[in-house]
Design a protein around this motif. Structure first.
Motif, PDB file in Angstrom:
ATOM      1  N   LEU A 179      -0.474  12.648   2.136  1.00 34.59           N
ATOM      2  CA  LEU A 179      -0.372  11.340   1.477  1.00 34.59           C
ATOM      3  C   LEU A 179       1.014  10.748   1.697  1.00 34.59           C
ATOM      4  N   THR A 192       2.668  16.354  -4.814  1.00 36.63           N
ATOM      5  CA  THR A 192       1.931  15.335  -4.073  1.00 36.63           C
ATOM      6  C   THR A 192       1.658  15.827  -2.655  1.00 36.63           C
ATOM      7  N   TRP A 198       8.705   2.342  -7.289  1.00 33.70           N
ATOM      8  CA  TRP A 198       7.515   2.056  -6.473  1.00 33.70           C
ATOM      9  C   TRP A 198       6.768   0.841  -7.008  1.00 33.70           C
ATOM     10  N   SER A 239       1.919   7.226   3.593  1.00 34.94           N
ATOM     11  CA  SER A 239       2.732   6.220   2.912  1.00 34.94           C
ATOM     12  C   SER A 239       3.944   5.835   3.744  1.00 34.94           C
ATOM     13  N   VAL A 244       2.147   1.704  -3.579  1.00 34.91           N
ATOM     14  CA  VAL A 244       1.079   2.089  -4.509  1.00 34.91           C
ATOM     15  C   VAL A 244       0.753   3.570  -4.378  1.00 34.91           C
ATOM     16  N   MET A 245       0.763   4.072  -3.144  1.00 34.41           N
ATOM     17  CA  MET A 245       0.433   5.483  -2.916  1.00 34.41           C
ATOM     18  C   MET A 245       1.454   6.428  -3.551  1.00 34.41           C
ATOM     19  N   LEU A 246       2.651   5.924  -3.860  1.00 39.43           N
ATOM     20  CA  LEU A 246       3.692   6.771  -4.434  1.00 39.43           C
ATOM     21  C   LEU A 246       3.858   6.589  -5.935  1.00 39.43           C
ATOM     22  N   THR A 247       3.055   5.711  -6.542  1.00 42.12           N
ATOM     23  CA  THR A 247       3.219   5.470  -7.981  1.00 42.12           C
ATOM     24  C   THR A 247       2.838   6.669  -8.835  1.00 42.12           C
ATOM     25  N   LEU A 260       0.827  -1.213   0.000  1.00 49.42           N
ATOM     26  CA  LEU A 260       0.000   0.000   0.000  1.00 49.42           C
ATOM     27  C   LEU A 260       0.859   1.261   0.000  1.00 49.42           C
ATOM     28  N   SER A 261       1.947   1.239   0.753  1.00 49.97           N
ATOM     29  CA  SER A 261       2.810   2.425   0.801  1.00 49.97           C
ATOM     30  C   SER A 261       3.407   2.713  -0.570  1.00 49.97           C
TER      31      SER A 261
END
Length: 476
Positions: free
Chosen positions: A360, A356, A440, A364, A347-350, A344-345
């Motif tokens: 968020l 940003t 990521w 992350s 994915v949040m940075l992709t 999840l961490s």
């Protein structure tokens, strides 16, 4: 044979001394990442030299950790511990005096040689001093908890020192702490040894160092020379040949550095691969985000350090939870939860870019810290699961070394995957955020692999393979 513990020994002071050694090593991890932009600005280092500032240290620790245990058993744990602290302090002083980035990299290697002697030897010292099992478990738990405290303090201490003094101060601060540890060791830590200990596997040790150094060099320098360059092909090719030579040597050695029969046990193999993946995620995540916060977002070092606190707090919160979950339910559940946190961490940075939302990013970082905190207990548990008691310490040491290998490769691969924003060794910061997207997504894949390993290495067939290996290693 282990010498008797003197009546004058104060176990709590010995524990505090060992915790100081862990504080030195672990704080140095997060401190150095925070000061990398300052080092680049003052010493005019390229992106690859920033990677070497981190990896020169980790390479030495990863390469020498298994050897140090045998040397400590043979020549004395207290003596080796003192040598480790002394080398670490000397390396720290050389880092503070460095007038070029190349000197800084060499000094970091000296630090790494000293660091390789601290944690495994400190654990042996605690095992010798705390004889009663319950007290020993509590002492080792407190010692391990120091790691989370050091991770939390590192970015803030680093940011404060850079802001008020300069990047050199993050290395100089190790010297007085190390001197205190030396004084306490000389006064309170008893000498102990394990007799002659294991024979030293010199060919295996040399091949391990060469393999790690060549592969790391190839990955770090690829964006300078190009993937098709004969130099990079030579680095990677020689590294692979060294790995093949290592396997051949270890199969024939009377006392191998790593007993390859361990890998027939699925829980052990799963733990080793998981450790490499998890620590590769950790090191690349911290390295790239520290550069992003300061060089893309323009945050000063202190603010960047504060932004990484959710990672440290997540790790501190989840580490004891992971230990309890592993004790109650085995390694599978915490490994799956760790994979969720890592995945999840990442994915949040992709979609990371220069704008940003900070909220968020903090979420992350916290999730990645939770994933990191959750993975360590099941890694150690799986590595020693089913092993004969005489082999459990060696299995745990190999798992610890594999963590360092993961951290080493994480920095190298993280840089290699962001090569699209690097031209002639100089980072084009406008494209850095976009270039990290590949990293990521790779972390997402690594998280999925951790989840799969969590299932495969904890099932009935995996336990059966561990029993078979245990019978092979200890037929009695």
């Amino acid at each position: 044979m282990v010498t008797a513990t003197p009546s004058s020994v104060h176990p709590r002071i010995v524990l505090g001394t060992c915790c100081l050694s862990l504080l030195l090593v672990m704080m140095d991890v997060t401190v150095v990442n925070v000061v990398l932009p300052s080092i680049r600005a003052q010493l005019h280092g390229s992106f690859s030299t920033l990677q070497w500032v981190v990896d020169a240290y980790t390479l030495m620790v990863a390469s020498l950790m298994l050897l140090v245990g045998s040397l400590a058993d043979r020549f004395g744990r207290r003596r080796m511990f003192l040598l480790g602290i002394s080398l670490f302090c000397a390396g720290s002083a050389l880092c503070g005096l460095a007038w070029s980035v190349n000197m800084l990299v060499l000094a970091r290697a000296v630090q790494g040689i000293g660091g390789s002697m601290l944690n495994p030897v400190a654990l042996s010292i605690l095992t010798n001093v705390y004889v009663e099992p319950r007290a020993r478990a509590q002492a080792i738990g407190l010692w391990g908890a120091t790691s989370g405290v050091a991770l939390a303090l590192g970015p803030v201490v680093g940011g404060i020192l850079v802001h008020w003094v300069g990047w050199q101060a993050v290395f100089w601060v190790n010297v007085p702490i190390g001197m205190i540890a030396i004084a306490l060791t000389l006064r309170f830590v008893p000498e102990s040894s394990g007799g002659q200990g294991r024979s030293i596997d010199a060919p295996g040790q040399l091949l391990a160092i060469v393999a790690l150094a060549m592969i790391t060099s190839g990955l770090i320098e690829a964006h300078n020379y190009g993937w098709s360059s004969p130099t990079i092909s030579g680095f990677l090719g020689f590294g692979l040949l060294s790995i093949a030579g290592f396997i051949i040597v270890e199969q024939r050695a009377a006392s191998p550095l790593i007993d390859l029969r361990f890998f027939r046990a699925w829980p052990f193999s799963g733990a080793i691969v998981t450790a490499v993946l998890a620590f590769a995620i950790f090191s690349a995540f911290l390295f790239l985000n520290t550069l992003y916060l300061q060089d893309v977002r323009g945050l000063p070092a202190l603010q960047a350090g504060l932004c990484t606190l959710p990672f440290a707090f997540g790790s501190m919160l989840c580490a004891p939870i992971s230990g309890r979950l592993t004790g109650w339910y085995g390694a599978r559940l915490p490994l799956l939860l760790s994979a969720v946190g890592f995945g999840l961490s990442a994915v949040m940075l992709t979609g990371l870019d220069a704008t940003t939302p900070l909220s968020l990013l903090l979420v992350s970082y916290g999730l990645c810290g939770c994933g990191f905190g959750l993975c360590n207990a099941p890694i150690t548990n799986s590595a020693i699961a089913g092993m004969p008691r005489a082999q459990a310490g060696v299995a745990a040491a190999i798992a610890s070394a594999s963590r360092q290998v993961g951290a080493l490769l994480g920095i190298a691969l993280g840089g290699a995957l962001t090569a699209t924003c690097i031209h002639t060794g100089v980072v084009q910061w406008a494209g850095f955020s976009q270039a990290t997207h590949a990293v990521w997504w790779s972390m997402v894949v690594a998280a999925i692999a951790i989840a799969i390993l969590g299932f495969v290495s904890t099932g009935a067939r995996a336990r059966q393979s561990a029993r078979a290996v245990a019978a092979l290693l200890d037929p009695n």
